[in-house]
Scaffold this active site. Sequence first.
Site, PDB file in Angstrom:
ATOM      1  N   ASP A  66       0.831  -1.190   0.000  1.00  0.00           N
ATOM      2  CA  ASP A  66       0.000   0.000   0.000  1.00  0.00           C
ATOM      3  C   ASP A  66       0.873   1.250   0.000  1.00  0.00           C
ATOM      4  OD1 ASP A  66       0.906  -0.467   2.585  1.00  0.00           O
ATOM      5  OD2 ASP A  66      -1.049  -1.053   3.331  1.00  0.00           O
ATOM      6  N   ASN A 135      -8.047  -3.136  14.114  1.00  0.00           N
ATOM      7  CA  ASN A 135      -9.418  -3.393  13.648  1.00  0.00           C
ATOM      8  C   ASN A 135      -9.478  -4.563  12.664  1.00  0.00           C
ATOM      9  OD1 ASN A 135      -8.256  -2.322  11.398  1.00  0.00           O
ATOM     10  ND2 ASN A 135      -9.582  -0.536  11.235  1.00  0.00           N
ATOM     11  N   HIS A 137      -7.603  -4.963   9.963  1.00  0.00           N
ATOM     12  CA  HIS A 137      -7.274  -4.689   8.554  1.00  0.00           C
ATOM     13  C   HIS A 137      -5.979  -5.395   8.141  1.00  0.00           C
ATOM     14  CE1 HIS A 137      -4.924  -0.732   9.633  1.00  0.00           C
ATOM     15  NE2 HIS A 137      -4.053  -1.697   9.416  1.00  0.00           N
ATOM     16  N   GLU A 142      -9.817  -1.884   5.165  1.00  0.00           N
ATOM     17  CA  GLU A 142     -10.483  -1.626   6.438  1.00  0.00           C
ATOM     18  C   GLU A 142     -11.733  -2.499   6.545  1.00  0.00           C
ATOM     19  OE1 GLU A 142      -8.761  -0.112   8.443  1.00  0.00           O
ATOM     20  OE2 GLU A 142      -8.039   1.856   7.808  1.00  0.00           O
TER      21      GLU A 142
HETATM   22  C1  F6R Z   1       1.374  -1.708   6.263  1.00  0.00           C
HETATM   23  C2  F6R Z   1       0.015  -2.199   6.267  1.00  0.00           C
HETATM   24  C3  F6R Z   1      -0.799  -2.294   7.506  1.00  0.00           C
HETATM   25  C4  F6R Z   1      -0.004  -2.618   8.765  1.00  0.00           C
HETATM   26  C5  F6R Z   1      -0.921  -2.577   9.978  1.00  0.00           C
HETATM   27  C6  F6R Z   1      -0.182  -2.843  11.262  1.00  0.00           C
HETATM   28  O1  F6R Z   1       1.909  -1.700   4.948  1.00  0.00           O
HETATM   29  O2  F6R Z   1      -0.466  -2.495   5.238  1.00  0.00           O
HETATM   30  O3  F6R Z   1      -1.792  -3.273   7.322  1.00  0.00           O
HETATM   31  O4  F6R Z   1       0.597  -3.867   8.638  1.00  0.00           O
HETATM   32  O5  F6R Z   1      -1.531  -1.323  10.059  1.00  0.00           O
HETATM   33  O6  F6R Z   1       0.716  -1.790  11.504  1.00  0.00           O
HETATM   34  P1  F6R Z   1       1.814  -1.922  12.634  1.00  0.00           P
HETATM   35  O7  F6R Z   1       2.668  -3.071  12.243  1.00  0.00           O
HETATM   36  O8  F6R Z   1       2.590  -0.623  12.572  1.00  0.00           O
HETATM   37  O9  F6R Z   1       1.101  -2.143  13.912  1.00  0.00           O
END
Ligand code: F6R
Length: 258
Positions: A66, A135, A137, A142
């Site tokens: 992303d 959440n 994701h 989301e």
């Molecule tokens: C990052 C991504 C997100 C993260 C998720 C967890 O490229 O796509 O799905 O993996 O938000 O973030 P952290 O690891 O910072 O808790």
Amino acid sequence: MDVVVVSDRDSLGRVAASLVIEGLGADPALVLGVATGSSPMTTYRALIRARGEGTDFSHLRCVALDEYVGIPESDPRSYHAFVRREIAEPLGVRPDNVVVPDGNAADPTMACVAFEGAIRSLGGVGIQLLGIGRNGHVGFNEPGSAFGSRTRLSRLSPTTRADNARFFPRPEDVPTQCLTQGLGTILEAAKIVLVASGSHKAAAVAAAVEGPVTESCPASILQLHPDATLIADRDAAVRLAGSSGAPPTAKTTSSVEP
Ligand code: F6R
């Protein structure tokens, strides 16, 4: 889904990195799908250590999950910059072997189409590393994202914006939009390795692994992937039935590393 519970973040990184290195052994030009954020950092550090010990990453191809919309690629908080700084440069991956969605494209829809085309022309993702949001994701899919969704322009939820505010000077500076691989795109990876660390992820991990497969918890779709492994530290695994001594559920196999 296979479940591996380890003691801490460093063990998590070592186990996840060993799966990547195994994949690289089978295919030196492995296409590795890379997540950003905190969860995979110990994995990247373990891979960088392995490079220091002689593992060759020079043929590796990397595909990001992303990118924020409206953050210049040169900004250290962009995912272009993250992948370059934390993964590609320290592993010696050639810059033209790194693919990240273009969050500054004049036409985001075309940028998503081009990104999907780039994944196809690489022959698809071999191993996809994922983190999980509080959440549920994965990528920036989301809750409510369609299981068949493709790479697209999407909005970050208030929870995700609040969680990512730690990377920005003020909460209002967190972008509201992103380009993200869709759940359908992610599911096409040959192998998926989901890493989760910390008690703040425990509810999402339990919902993803043992809850119903529902679009309210996007990561739950990974239960239907034929080769998905969760690697969680004890804090993130604390709400899994398997971690309390109860036998693993029918759809999981569980093991505990020291
Ligand atoms: C990052 C991504 C997100 C993260 C998720 C967890 O490229 O796509 O799905 O993996 O938000 O973030 P952290 O690891 O910072 O808790």
